[in-house]
Design a protein around this motif. Structure first.
Motif, short mmCIF file in Angstrom:
data_model
loop_
_atom_site.label_atom_id
_atom_site.label_comp_id
_atom_site.label_asym_id
_atom_site.label_seq_id
_atom_site.Cartn_x
_atom_site.Cartn_y
_atom_site.Cartn_z
N SER A 111 33.58 -16.01 -11.41
CA SER A 111 33.91 -14.65 -11.02
C SER A 111 35.12 -14.72 -10.11
CB SER A 111 32.74 -14.00 -10.28
OG SER A 111 33.17 -12.79 -9.68
N PRO A 112 36.02 -13.73 -10.20
CA PRO A 112 37.16 -13.73 -9.30
C PRO A 112 36.74 -13.53 -7.84
CG PRO A 112 37.13 -11.74 -10.65
CD PRO A 112 36.07 -12.66 -11.19
N ALA A 113 35.49 -13.12 -7.61
CA ALA A 113 35.04 -12.83 -6.25
C ALA A 113 34.58 -14.08 -5.50
CB ALA A 113 33.91 -11.81 -6.28
N THR A 114 34.44 -15.20 -6.20
CA THR A 114 33.95 -16.41 -5.53
C THR A 114 34.73 -17.62 -6.01
OG1 THR A 114 32.01 -17.84 -5.19
CG2 THR A 114 32.14 -16.68 -7.27
N SER A 115 34.92 -18.56 -5.09
CA SER A 115 35.67 -19.76 -5.46
C SER A 115 34.86 -20.68 -6.37
CB SER A 115 36.12 -20.52 -4.22
OG SER A 115 34.99 -20.85 -3.43
N ALA A 116 33.54 -20.53 -6.32
CA ALA A 116 32.69 -21.35 -7.19
C ALA A 116 31.41 -20.60 -7.48
CB ALA A 116 32.35 -22.68 -6.51
N MET A 117 30.89 -20.79 -8.68
CA MET A 117 29.63 -20.17 -9.05
C MET A 117 28.72 -21.21 -9.66
SD MET A 117 28.86 -16.75 -11.32
CE MET A 117 29.81 -15.68 -10.30
N GLU A 118 27.43 -21.13 -9.34
CA GLU A 118 26.45 -22.06 -9.92
C GLU A 118 25.33 -21.26 -10.56
OE1 GLU A 118 25.09 -24.70 -6.84
OE2 GLU A 118 26.99 -25.80 -6.76
N LEU A 119 24.66 -21.90 -11.52
CA LEU A 119 23.47 -21.32 -12.14
C LEU A 119 22.27 -21.88 -11.40
CD1 LEU A 119 24.47 -21.96 -15.89
CD2 LEU A 119 25.14 -20.06 -14.41
N HIS A 120 21.53 -21.01 -10.73
CA HIS A 120 20.45 -21.48 -9.86
C HIS A 120 19.07 -21.11 -10.35
CE1 HIS A 120 22.63 -22.26 -5.76
NE2 HIS A 120 23.00 -23.09 -6.72
N GLU A 121 18.13 -21.98 -10.02
CA GLU A 121 16.71 -21.67 -10.16
C GLU A 121 16.10 -21.73 -8.77
OE1 GLU A 121 14.62 -24.67 -12.36
OE2 GLU A 121 15.45 -26.32 -11.18
N THR A 122 14.95 -21.09 -8.62
CA THR A 122 14.25 -21.13 -7.33
C THR A 122 12.93 -21.85 -7.54
OG1 THR A 122 15.27 -19.02 -6.77
CG2 THR A 122 13.44 -19.75 -5.39
N VAL A 123 12.69 -22.87 -6.74
CA VAL A 123 11.47 -23.67 -6.90
C VAL A 123 10.84 -23.91 -5.53
CG1 VAL A 123 12.29 -24.86 -8.98
CG2 VAL A 123 12.78 -25.83 -6.72
N GLN A 124 9.59 -24.30 -5.56
CA GLN A 124 8.89 -24.60 -4.32
C GLN A 124 9.08 -26.08 -4.00
OE1 GLN A 124 4.64 -23.77 -4.45
NE2 GLN A 124 4.81 -22.70 -2.51
N ASN A 125 9.50 -26.38 -2.77
CA ASN A 125 9.67 -27.79 -2.42
C ASN A 125 8.37 -28.38 -1.88
OD1 ASN A 125 9.45 -26.98 0.23
ND2 ASN A 125 11.58 -27.35 0.77
N GLU A 126 8.41 -29.64 -1.45
CA GLU A 126 7.18 -30.33 -1.04
C GLU A 126 6.48 -29.65 0.13
OE1 GLU A 126 9.33 -33.82 -0.51
OE2 GLU A 126 9.53 -34.10 -2.67
N SER A 127 7.28 -29.01 1.00
CA SER A 127 6.65 -28.36 2.16
C SER A 127 6.29 -26.90 1.87
CB SER A 127 7.57 -28.47 3.38
OG SER A 127 8.89 -28.14 3.04
N GLY A 128 6.29 -26.54 0.60
CA GLY A 128 5.84 -25.21 0.23
C GLY A 128 6.89 -24.12 0.39
N GLN A 129 8.08 -24.51 0.74
CA GLN A 129 9.16 -23.54 0.96
C GLN A 129 9.88 -23.28 -0.37
OE1 GLN A 129 12.32 -25.07 3.44
NE2 GLN A 129 12.56 -23.14 4.51
N MET A 130 10.29 -22.03 -0.59
CA MET A 130 11.04 -21.71 -1.79
C MET A 130 12.52 -22.07 -1.56
SD MET A 130 8.69 -20.76 -3.75
CE MET A 130 9.56 -20.18 -5.21
N VAL A 131 13.04 -22.91 -2.41
CA VAL A 131 14.44 -23.31 -2.30
C VAL A 131 15.13 -23.10 -3.64
CG1 VAL A 131 14.06 -25.01 -0.46
CG2 VAL A 131 13.90 -25.71 -2.87
N MET A 132 16.43 -22.89 -3.58
CA MET A 132 17.17 -22.72 -4.83
C MET A 132 18.07 -23.92 -5.04
SD MET A 132 19.75 -19.76 -3.58
CE MET A 132 20.87 -20.01 -2.19
N ARG A 133 18.33 -24.19 -6.30
CA ARG A 133 19.16 -25.36 -6.65
C ARG A 133 19.74 -25.13 -8.04
NH1 ARG A 133 14.01 -29.43 -7.77
NH2 ARG A 133 13.43 -28.49 -9.76
N PRO A 134 20.81 -25.86 -8.38
CA PRO A 134 21.37 -25.73 -9.73
C PRO A 134 20.32 -26.07 -10.78
CG PRO A 134 22.89 -26.91 -8.29
CD PRO A 134 21.60 -26.75 -7.51
N ILE A 135 20.22 -25.24 -11.81
CA ILE A 135 19.22 -25.46 -12.84
C ILE A 135 19.75 -26.46 -13.87
CG2 ILE A 135 19.99 -23.47 -14.23
CD1 ILE A 135 17.01 -23.01 -14.94
N GLU A 136 18.94 -27.44 -14.16
CA GLU A 136 19.36 -28.47 -15.11
C GLU A 136 19.37 -27.90 -16.53
OE1 GLU A 136 17.72 -32.79 -15.65
OE2 GLU A 136 17.70 -32.27 -13.51
#
Ligand SMILES: [Cu+2]
Length: 178
Positions: free
Chosen positions: A77-102
């Motif tokens: 997008s012209p509005a951002t210098s970089a864009m990623e495709l993210h998913e949101t998952v629960q990490n080991e401590s039960g917190q919801m975190v987002m990361r690039p989706i494989e």
């Protein structure tokens, strides 16, 4: 005399060109029909979270009316210098975190996926021109077959979608002063 010669050589040229087109039409590198993704692809209710700088995200429904799965592999997008495709998952401590989706966003044949806060989303990594409520921005998706689709998305105010970015970046705490 010379006129006739010119016209017959033109006609020969046209035939030669037609032959070239006919040949290239059979080859797998023909440019025009190589975009089945764009034909089958459509979106609805795509919107982007307002942000002056830093991170933001885009959401909405991506639909595939084609006979084979469509995979979104990248976005810009012209509005951002970089864009990623993210998913949101629960990490080991039960917190919801987002990361690039494989493997990207896979939209099943004759199906759709919904990008939504707390789930998959288009991540604006570093907003370079402010996304203000009422504005529109464009998002260009690139599919696995290299075809692209451009989406125009309105900017909306939204208080959520502050998931932590897996790793060092912590969007939640950086916004806690608001
Ligand atoms: Cu994200």
């Amino acid at each position: 005399m010379s006129t006739i010669r010119t016209s017959s050589s033109l006609r020969f040229g046209a035939l030669a060109l037609a032959a070239v087109f006919a040949l290239s039409g059979c080859s797998s590198t023909a440019p025009a029909p190589a975009a089945p993704g764009s034909d089958a692809f459509s979106t609805s209710d795509v919107w982007v979270k307002a942000a002056d700088a830093g991170m933001s995200a885009g959401f909405g429904e991506l639909r595939n009316d084609g006979d084979s799965d469509l995979t979104v592999v990248s976005a810009t997008s012209p509005a951002t210098s970089a864009m990623e495709l993210h998913e949101t998952v629960q990490n080991e401590s039960g917190q919801m975190v987002m990361r690039p989706i494989e493997g990207g966003f896979v939209i099943p044949a004759h199906g759709s996926i919904t990008l939504e806060p707390g789930g998959n989303h288009l991540m604006f990594m570093d907003v370079t021109s402010p996304l203000r409520v009422g504005d529109e921005t464009t998002i260009t998706l690139t599919f696995a077959d290299d075809s692209t689709a451009q989406i125009t998305a309105p900017v909306k105010e939204f208080a959520g979608a502050n998931e932590n970015y897996e790793g060092d970046m912590d969007m939640g705490s950086s916004e806690s002063g608001h």
